[in-house]
Design an enzyme around this catalytic site. Structure first.
Site, PDB file in Angstrom:
ATOM      1  N   THR A  83       0.922  -1.325  -0.062  1.00  0.00           N
ATOM      2  CA  THR A  83       0.171  -0.042   0.126  1.00  0.00           C
ATOM      3  C   THR A  83       1.086   1.330  -0.097  1.00  0.00           C
ATOM      4  O   THR A  83       1.905   1.176   0.648  1.00  0.00           O
ATOM      5  CB  THR A  83      -0.709  -0.109   1.419  1.00  0.00           C
ATOM      6  OG1 THR A  83      -1.476   1.154   1.435  1.00  0.00           O
ATOM      7  CG2 THR A  83      -0.100  -0.282   2.477  1.00  0.00           C
ATOM      8  N   CYS A 197      -1.647   4.981  -5.339  1.00  0.00           N
ATOM      9  CA  CYS A 197      -2.543   4.233  -4.499  1.00  0.00           C
ATOM     10  C   CYS A 197      -2.645   3.068  -5.167  1.00  0.00           C
ATOM     11  O   CYS A 197      -2.852   2.807  -6.413  1.00  0.00           O
ATOM     12  CB  CYS A 197      -3.921   4.859  -4.396  1.00  0.00           C
ATOM     13  SG  CYS A 197      -5.140   3.642  -3.771  1.00  0.00           S
TER      14      CYS A 197
END
Length: 233
Positions: A83, A197
């Protein structure tokens, strides 16, 4: 081959892509029946998202440090935090474990440098776009100029990530909005766009955009394979 540790589940949608890309890349490089040696620790993202929204970053750090310790004890020889946003605590996690953390922003910046770009746009969660842990690393370590969307656009990007992409929802209207935001960044002289992202590549691909897109999920995963196989290829 080194054993890779994956700290995933943020969201599982993108962790699935990490696992697929890593194994496909290992197979492409080694052939035959080869696949990646890895340890996966997948968190409950609802717990992480609650801590994010409440600003309880110290608790989130402790949570991920515990997970990283479990990965290290399981035999991993390096760690991938799957992430962008939770690289906010990457340095804290690195301080708690002995194996190296392969930082996603470093992998992205190094790929950008291979194309000799200097100004890039950044899309991601509000945390990634607005806070300094990501932009600052790109600027201070790699000399990149980083542009971000305006406030309303940042809100929309953040909303789409959490309310759609993390739930596996791909909406054509959101894709159009993202492309319009990218066009605005291009008009501000962005030479490329960091998809900062790990869910955004589920929505936007290079074929959709006239300037280079830097898919951090793929870049991070491929950098991990290079590290894993460094002793044998």
């Amino acid at each position: 081959m080194k054993t890779l540790g994956l700290l995933g589940g943020m969201s599982w949608e993108s962790s699935l892509e990490y696992y697929r890309i890593i194994n496909e890349t290992v197979k492409a490089k080694l052939g035959g029946l080869h696949s990646a040696k890895c340890v996966l620790y997948s968190v409950d993202f609802a717990e992480i998202e609650l801590l994010q929204n409440q600003g309880k970053w110290d608790e989130a750090t402790a949570y991920l440090c515990n997970a990283a310790h479990s990965i290290e004890r399981a035999g991993a020889e390096c760690l991938l935090i799957c992430t962008n946003t939770m690289h906010k605590m990457a340095d804290d996690i690195q301080a708690q474990i002995q194996i190296p953390v392969l930082h996603i922003a470093d992998a992205a910046a190094q790929r950008i440098q291979t194309q000799e770009l200097h100004t890039v746009g950044l899309l991601g969660t509000k945390f990634t776009m607005e806070q300094d842990f990501y932009k600052g690393r790109l600027t201070e370590r790699y000399g990149l100029s980083v542009l971000i969307p305006n406030e309303a656009e940042r809100e929309e990007v953040h909303r789409v990530i959490y309310e759609e992409l993390c739930l596996g929802k791909i909406q054509p209207s959101s894709k159009e909005r993202f492309l319009a935001i990218i066009q605005q960044l291009q008009q501000q002289k962005a030479e490329g766009i960091i998809l900062g992202c790990t869910e955004i590549p589920l929505l936007i691909q290079q074929a959709d955009c006239p300037i280079p897109l830097f898919d951090t999920t793929r870049i991070h995963a491929e950098a991990a394979v290079e590290y894993m196989l460094g002793d044998i290829i």
